[in-house]
Design a protein around this motif. Sequence first.
Motif, mmCIF file in Angstrom:
data_model
loop_
_atom_site.group_PDB
_atom_site.id
_atom_site.type_symbol
_atom_site.label_atom_id
_atom_site.label_comp_id
_atom_site.label_asym_id
_atom_site.label_seq_id
_atom_site.Cartn_x
_atom_site.Cartn_y
_atom_site.Cartn_z
ATOM 1 N N SER A 19 0.827 -1.211 0.000
ATOM 2 C CA SER A 19 0.000 0.000 0.000
ATOM 3 C C SER A 19 0.857 1.255 0.000
ATOM 4 O O SER A 19 0.529 2.236 -0.671
ATOM 5 N N ALA A 20 1.968 1.229 0.735
ATOM 6 C CA ALA A 20 2.884 2.375 0.747
ATOM 7 C C ALA A 20 3.444 2.618 -0.647
ATOM 8 O O ALA A 20 3.549 3.772 -1.088
ATOM 9 N N ALA A 21 3.784 1.563 -1.359
ATOM 10 C CA ALA A 21 4.309 1.702 -2.719
ATOM 11 C C ALA A 21 3.255 2.281 -3.653
ATOM 12 O O ALA A 21 3.550 3.158 -4.475
ATOM 13 N N HIS A 22 2.009 1.833 -3.513
ATOM 14 C CA HIS A 22 0.922 2.360 -4.343
ATOM 15 C C HIS A 22 0.677 3.841 -4.053
ATOM 16 O O HIS A 22 0.457 4.635 -4.977
ATOM 17 N N LEU A 23 0.706 4.200 -2.773
ATOM 18 C CA LEU A 23 0.519 5.607 -2.402
ATOM 19 C C LEU A 23 1.631 6.484 -2.967
ATOM 20 O O LEU A 23 1.361 7.579 -3.491
ATOM 21 N N ALA A 24 2.871 6.021 -2.890
ATOM 22 C CA ALA A 24 3.991 6.800 -3.410
ATOM 23 C C ALA A 24 3.870 6.987 -4.922
ATOM 24 O O ALA A 24 4.102 8.082 -5.442
ATOM 25 N N ALA A 25 3.483 5.932 -5.623
ATOM 26 C CA ALA A 25 3.317 6.023 -7.078
ATOM 27 C C ALA A 25 2.189 6.980 -7.438
ATOM 28 O O ALA A 25 2.321 7.794 -8.367
ATOM 29 N N ALA A 26 1.093 6.912 -6.703
ATOM 30 C CA ALA A 26 -0.034 7.800 -6.971
ATOM 31 C C ALA A 26 0.338 9.248 -6.674
ATOM 32 O O ALA A 26 -0.022 10.159 -7.433
ATOM 33 N N GLU A 27 1.078 9.484 -5.595
ATOM 34 C CA GLU A 27 1.481 10.853 -5.279
ATOM 35 C C GLU A 27 2.439 11.399 -6.330
ATOM 36 O O GLU A 27 2.348 12.569 -6.714
ATOM 37 N N CYS A 28 3.338 10.571 -6.827
ATOM 38 C CA CYS A 28 4.252 11.001 -7.892
ATOM 39 C C CYS A 28 3.459 11.437 -9.123
ATOM 40 O O CYS A 28 3.710 12.500 -9.691
ATOM 41 N N ARG A 29 2.505 10.623 -9.527
ATOM 42 C CA ARG A 29 1.668 10.954 -10.690
ATOM 43 C C ARG A 29 0.906 12.254 -10.449
ATOM 44 O O ARG A 29 0.799 13.116 -11.311
#
Length: 75
Positions: A19-29
């Motif tokens: 979930s942390a990885a998904h959140l980081a990817a979404a925030e980058c986008r």
Amino acid sequence: MSEFSGMAMERLEAEICLSAAHLAAAECRWLLMIGEFDRRGGAQSWGALSTAHWLNWRCGLALGAARERVRVCVG
């Protein structure tokens, strides 16, 4: 009782990391989109003073937090 209460600890740990990885990817986008929005002058088309003000109004970010996001994008 939460949906996680019966989950094995190893699985719970893996889900937290995923979930942390998904959140980081979404925030980058999201930050990349904010940068493009700012470059295109999107806030002005809404009559907002700046992209930070637009983020405050449309996304509910505190103005200081919004300014920091814009700084990261265009800085």
